[in-house]
Scaffold this motif. Structure first.
Motif, PDB file in Angstrom:
ATOM      1  N   ILE A 193     -41.893  18.351  -6.688  1.00 54.33           N
ATOM      2  CA  ILE A 193     -41.627  18.039  -5.277  1.00 54.33           C
ATOM      3  C   ILE A 193     -42.492  16.869  -4.827  1.00 54.33           C
ATOM      4  O   ILE A 193     -42.016  15.922  -4.182  1.00 54.33           O
ATOM      5  CB  ILE A 193     -41.889  19.273  -4.393  1.00 54.33           C
ATOM      6  CG1 ILE A 193     -40.870  20.377  -4.677  1.00 54.33           C
ATOM      7  CG2 ILE A 193     -41.845  18.884  -2.907  1.00 54.33           C
ATOM      8  CD1 ILE A 193     -41.093  21.644  -3.868  1.00 54.33           C
ATOM      9  N   SER A 194     -43.776  16.914  -5.183  1.00 55.70           N
ATOM     10  CA  SER A 194     -44.695  15.855  -4.766  1.00 55.70           C
ATOM     11  C   SER A 194     -44.295  14.506  -5.354  1.00 55.70           C
ATOM     12  O   SER A 194     -44.459  13.471  -4.709  1.00 55.70           O
ATOM     13  CB  SER A 194     -46.123  16.220  -5.189  1.00 55.70           C
ATOM     14  OG  SER A 194     -46.567  17.392  -4.525  1.00 55.70           O
ATOM     15  N   ALA A 195     -43.772  14.529  -6.589  1.00 58.83           N
ATOM     16  CA  ALA A 195     -43.323  13.285  -7.207  1.00 58.83           C
ATOM     17  C   ALA A 195     -42.185  12.664  -6.391  1.00 58.83           C
ATOM     18  O   ALA A 195     -42.156  11.449  -6.163  1.00 58.83           O
ATOM     19  CB  ALA A 195     -42.866  13.536  -8.643  1.00 58.83           C
ATOM     20  N   TYR A 196     -41.263  13.496  -5.935  1.00 58.41           N
ATOM     21  CA  TYR A 196     -40.158  12.973  -5.122  1.00 58.41           C
ATOM     22  C   TYR A 196     -40.686  12.420  -3.797  1.00 58.41           C
ATOM     23  O   TYR A 196     -40.280  11.326  -3.362  1.00 58.41           O
ATOM     24  CB  TYR A 196     -39.133  14.064  -4.842  1.00 58.41           C
ATOM     25  CG  TYR A 196     -37.935  13.536  -4.088  1.00 58.41           C
ATOM     26  CD1 TYR A 196     -36.820  13.049  -4.772  1.00 58.41           C
ATOM     27  CD2 TYR A 196     -37.922  13.483  -2.689  1.00 58.41           C
ATOM     28  CE1 TYR A 196     -35.735  12.518  -4.087  1.00 58.41           C
ATOM     29  CE2 TYR A 196     -36.844  12.959  -1.995  1.00 58.41           C
ATOM     30  CZ  TYR A 196     -35.756  12.484  -2.694  1.00 58.41           C
ATOM     31  OH  TYR A 196     -34.686  11.960  -2.018  1.00 58.41           O
ATOM     32  N   LEU A 197     -41.563  13.154  -3.144  1.00 61.36           N
ATOM     33  CA  LEU A 197     -42.089  12.707  -1.860  1.00 61.36           C
ATOM     34  C   LEU A 197     -42.904  11.423  -2.014  1.00 61.36           C
ATOM     35  O   LEU A 197     -42.870  10.543  -1.145  1.00 61.36           O
ATOM     36  CB  LEU A 197     -42.940  13.814  -1.233  1.00 61.36           C
ATOM     37  CG  LEU A 197     -42.202  15.126  -0.925  1.00 61.36           C
ATOM     38  CD1 LEU A 197     -43.160  16.155  -0.344  1.00 61.36           C
ATOM     39  CD2 LEU A 197     -41.027  14.884   0.016  1.00 61.36           C
ATOM     40  N   TYR A 198     -43.647  11.318  -3.118  1.00 66.79           N
ATOM     41  CA  TYR A 198     -44.407  10.089  -3.397  1.00 66.79           C
ATOM     42  C   TYR A 198     -43.457   8.918  -3.573  1.00 66.79           C
ATOM     43  O   TYR A 198     -43.682   7.810  -3.063  1.00 66.79           O
ATOM     44  CB  TYR A 198     -45.243  10.300  -4.663  1.00 66.79           C
ATOM     45  CG  TYR A 198     -46.073   9.102  -5.071  1.00 66.79           C
ATOM     46  CD1 TYR A 198     -47.357   8.916  -4.566  1.00 66.79           C
ATOM     47  CD2 TYR A 198     -45.587   8.171  -5.988  1.00 66.79           C
ATOM     48  CE1 TYR A 198     -48.126   7.816  -4.952  1.00 66.79           C
ATOM     49  CE2 TYR A 198     -46.340   7.074  -6.373  1.00 66.79           C
ATOM     50  CZ  TYR A 198     -47.617   6.909  -5.853  1.00 66.79           C
ATOM     51  OH  TYR A 198     -48.378   5.816  -6.230  1.00 66.79           O
ATOM     52  N   GLY A 199     -42.341   9.163  -4.285  1.00 68.97           N
ATOM     53  CA  GLY A 199     -41.388   8.096  -4.542  1.00 68.97           C
ATOM     54  C   GLY A 199     -40.514   7.752  -3.361  1.00 68.97           C
ATOM     55  O   GLY A 199     -39.879   6.683  -3.355  1.00 68.97           O
ATOM     56  N   ALA A 200     -40.464   8.630  -2.348  1.00 67.16           N
ATOM     57  CA  ALA A 200     -39.607   8.367  -1.189  1.00 67.16           C
ATOM     58  C   ALA A 200     -40.056   7.137  -0.414  1.00 67.16           C
ATOM     59  O   ALA A 200     -39.277   6.535   0.316  1.00 67.16           O
ATOM     60  CB  ALA A 200     -39.592   9.590  -0.270  1.00 67.16           C
ATOM     61  N   LYS A 201     -41.308   6.744  -0.599  1.00 62.27           N
ATOM     62  CA  LYS A 201     -41.843   5.580   0.106  1.00 62.27           C
ATOM     63  C   LYS A 201     -42.078   4.400  -0.836  1.00 62.27           C
ATOM     64  O   LYS A 201     -42.771   3.449  -0.481  1.00 62.27           O
ATOM     65  CB  LYS A 201     -43.141   5.978   0.813  1.00 62.27           C
ATOM     66  CG  LYS A 201     -42.965   7.062   1.878  1.00 62.27           C
ATOM     67  CD  LYS A 201     -44.259   7.388   2.593  1.00 62.27           C
ATOM     68  CE  LYS A 201     -45.213   8.206   1.740  1.00 62.27           C
ATOM     69  NZ  LYS A 201     -44.736   9.588   1.527  1.00 62.27           N
ATOM     70  N   ARG A 202     -41.521   4.504  -2.061  1.00 62.76           N
ATOM     71  CA  ARG A 202     -41.708   3.466  -3.071  1.00 62.76           C
ATOM     72  C   ARG A 202     -40.393   3.208  -3.809  1.00 62.76           C
ATOM     73  O   ARG A 202     -39.450   3.978  -3.683  1.00 62.76           O
ATOM     74  CB  ARG A 202     -42.814   3.876  -4.051  1.00 62.76           C
ATOM     75  CG  ARG A 202     -44.191   3.954  -3.397  1.00 62.76           C
ATOM     76  CD  ARG A 202     -45.188   4.717  -4.240  1.00 62.76           C
ATOM     77  NE  ARG A 202     -46.507   4.729  -3.605  1.00 62.76           N
ATOM     78  CZ  ARG A 202     -46.862   5.605  -2.675  1.00 62.76           C
ATOM     79  NH1 ARG A 202     -46.002   6.528  -2.255  1.00 62.76           N
ATOM     80  NH2 ARG A 202     -48.074   5.554  -2.140  1.00 62.76           N
ATOM     81  N   THR A 203     -40.373   2.172  -4.618  1.00 62.08           N
ATOM     82  CA  THR A 203     -39.189   1.899  -5.427  1.00 62.08           C
ATOM     83  C   THR A 203     -39.166   2.843  -6.629  1.00 62.08           C
ATOM     84  O   THR A 203     -40.194   3.428  -7.004  1.00 62.08           O
ATOM     85  CB  THR A 203     -39.191   0.449  -5.924  1.00 62.08           C
ATOM     86  OG1 THR A 203     -40.273   0.269  -6.854  1.00 62.08           O
ATOM     87  CG2 THR A 203     -39.344  -0.526  -4.764  1.00 62.08           C
ATOM     88  N   LYS A 204     -37.977   2.971  -7.244  1.00 60.83           N
ATOM     89  CA  LYS A 204     -37.857   3.796  -8.440  1.00 60.83           C
ATOM     90  C   LYS A 204     -38.754   3.267  -9.557  1.00 60.83           C
ATOM     91  O   LYS A 204     -39.344   4.040 -10.317  1.00 60.83           O
ATOM     92  CB  LYS A 204     -36.395   3.834  -8.903  1.00 60.83           C
ATOM     93  CG  LYS A 204     -35.509   4.756  -8.075  1.00 60.83           C
ATOM     94  CD  LYS A 204     -35.820   6.218  -8.383  1.00 60.83           C
ATOM     95  CE  LYS A 204     -34.972   7.159  -7.543  1.00 60.83           C
ATOM     96  NZ  LYS A 204     -33.545   7.126  -7.895  1.00 60.83           N
ATOM     97  N   LYS A 205     -38.853   1.953  -9.676  1.00 60.03           N
ATOM     98  CA  LYS A 205     -39.697   1.369 -10.714  1.00 60.03           C
ATOM     99  C   LYS A 205     -41.162   1.741 -10.489  1.00 60.03           C
ATOM    100  O   LYS A 205     -41.875   2.113 -11.436  1.00 60.03           O
ATOM    101  CB  LYS A 205     -39.538  -0.146 -10.727  1.00 60.03           C
ATOM    102  CG  LYS A 205     -40.379  -0.819 -11.812  1.00 60.03           C
ATOM    103  CD  LYS A 205     -40.198  -2.337 -11.803  1.00 60.03           C
ATOM    104  CE  LYS A 205     -41.075  -2.991 -12.873  1.00 60.03           C
ATOM    105  NZ  LYS A 205     -40.919  -4.468 -12.883  1.00 60.03           N
ATOM    106  N   GLU A 206     -41.626   1.652  -9.238  1.00 58.76           N
ATOM    107  CA  GLU A 206     -43.015   2.007  -8.935  1.00 58.76           C
ATOM    108  C   GLU A 206     -43.283   3.477  -9.238  1.00 58.76           C
ATOM    109  O   GLU A 206     -44.320   3.826  -9.826  1.00 58.76           O
ATOM    110  CB  GLU A 206     -43.317   1.710  -7.463  1.00 58.76           C
ATOM    111  CG  GLU A 206     -43.415   0.230  -7.137  1.00 58.76           C
ATOM    112  CD  GLU A 206     -43.541  -0.021  -5.644  1.00 58.76           C
ATOM    113  OE1 GLU A 206     -44.165  -1.033  -5.266  1.00 58.76           O
ATOM    114  OE2 GLU A 206     -43.016   0.785  -4.845  1.00 58.76           O
TER     115      GLU A 206
END
Length: 385
Positions: free
Chosen positions: A69-82
């Motif tokens: 879950i945290s990985a998704y939330l972290y990525g919600a504000k970043r690009t898929k590559k990041e």
């Protein structure tokens, strides 16, 4: 879009399981009976000891699920590559941590005679795999997660014995085993297939946190998981190689599911209640839950420090009981160390040590939580802690 702030219900649940997790590790290093038999061995255990162990079953799957879950939330504000780069590099870092930092804490032996590959290893490998999976559609990620969780028990009848590469690879995927390579021992305690599924499931559920109805979805899904567990377990239909039996401890037998690797039934009975708790925790924190959430905001720091402290306290306890300091410098798992035969305390002492440990850890975790939040934007390496 998500607001740029933490979701407190996740921190609260993670903090709760971190506190519970410490109980199992204290039991490993302090309980006399840990050297004699497993607490889930129904021919020798008692109800209190069984539930002391059973309650800690929730820790690993909840921790891995929340990491997704945290990985998704972290990525919600970043690009898929990041996000992909972060997950891959953090996964590699966690594997390194398991091999060298955690192994040192568990043994206090700088020659590294044994590498016990457990939950940090499983999280690291799962993050590496997830770093590629995130480029798939969400429904495909969900399908892969469900497939891994629901079907890996079909592999229970397959065994690859020996010390060769094919046996290691099979253990890596599905079956716990010990391997010897020169002076080193490798115990694969957490085969990765089901853990990858659990983390991927968490990543999918991260998207639910974009919805106003997330609490309802979590509640229904959690209740459904528990109901499915009951149906499958009652008839010994599928989902766990260890069937339950009507006996003296029939209810304990019913709950006595397989953790290594986590069976379907194990996953259902742990993640089901966890989802319900996540749903019910959607409310402001009070004075107690705010303190618990502190542990949930610094899980890596807590995990490493608590292992070193437990082993250090056990070293002192062993010396008090007449053992040499060197007896706690381990070359294998503590509960199989011949030199510590007769060492240990009753369960009451175990609980006292556990409670004392949590109180001792709190100010350190609170300090690191503040330091991390104040400096994370300036020091990117803090994201890996």
């Amino acid at each position: 879009m998500l607001k740029n702030k933490r979701i407190e219900s996740i921190d609260l649940l993670r903090g709760t399981v971190m506190i519970i997790m410490a109980l199992d590790h204290v039991r490993d290093y302090f309980h006399h009976d840990a050297f004699l038999y497993s607490p889930t061995d129904l021919s020798q255990t008692n109800v209190w000891l069984f539930f002391t162990r059973f309650i800690t079953h929730y820790c690993a799957p909840v921790f891995v699920f929340l990491a997704g879950i945290s990985a998704y939330l972290y990525g919600a504000k970043r690009t898929k590559k990041e996000l992909s780069v972060y997950l891959f590099t953090r996964g590699l870092w966690l594997v390194f941590v398991e091999l060298f930092i955690i192994s040192l804490g568990l043994t206090f032996n700088p020659s590294y005679p044994i590498f016990n590959l457990q939950v940090i290893w499983a999280i690291g490998i799962s993050m590496i795999v997830l770093s590629g999976m995130i480029h798939l559609q969400q429904y495909i990620i969900l399908a892969v997660a469900v497939l891994l969780i629901f079907t890996h028990n079909l592999l229970d009848g397959i065994h690859v014995h020996g010390n060769e590469l094919q046996a290691f690879l099979w253990s890596f995927l599905h079956e716990p085993a010990m391997f010897i390579s020169g002076p080193f021992s490798f115990h694969i305690h957490y085969p990765v297939l089901p853990w990858i599924g659990i983390m991927a499931l968490g990543y999918y559920f991260g998207s639910i946190y974009l919805l106003a109805s997330r609490s309802k979805i979590l509640l229904i899904t959690g209740a459904g998981a528990i109901l499915l567990f009951i149906v499958l377990r009652l008839g010994n239909i599928y989902g766990d190689a260890a069937h339950w039996e009507v006996q003296k401890y029939a209810f304990l037998s019913f709950l006595n599911v397989t953790k290594y690797p986590p069976s379907l039934l194990y996953t259902l009975i742990t993640l089901g209640p966890a989802m319900i708790l996540l749903s019910l925790a959607e409310r402001p924190l009070n004075s107690l839950t705010r303190k618990i959430a502190v542990f949930g905001r610094v899980p890596f720091f807590y995990y490493v420090i608590h292992l070193y402290l437990i082993h250090f306290f056990a070293l002192i306890a062993a010396r008090i009981q007449g053992y040499a300091w060197s007896d706690m410098i381990l070359t294998g798992r503590i509960n199989s160390t011949i030199g510590l035969k007769g060492y240990g305390f009753n369960l009451f002492i175990v609980y006292l040590v556990w409670i004392g440990l949590i109180f001792l850890l709190y100010p350190f975790c609170k300090w690191f939580d503040k330091y991390k939040r104040d400096n994370q934007s300036d020091y990117r390496w803090l994201q890996y802690l």
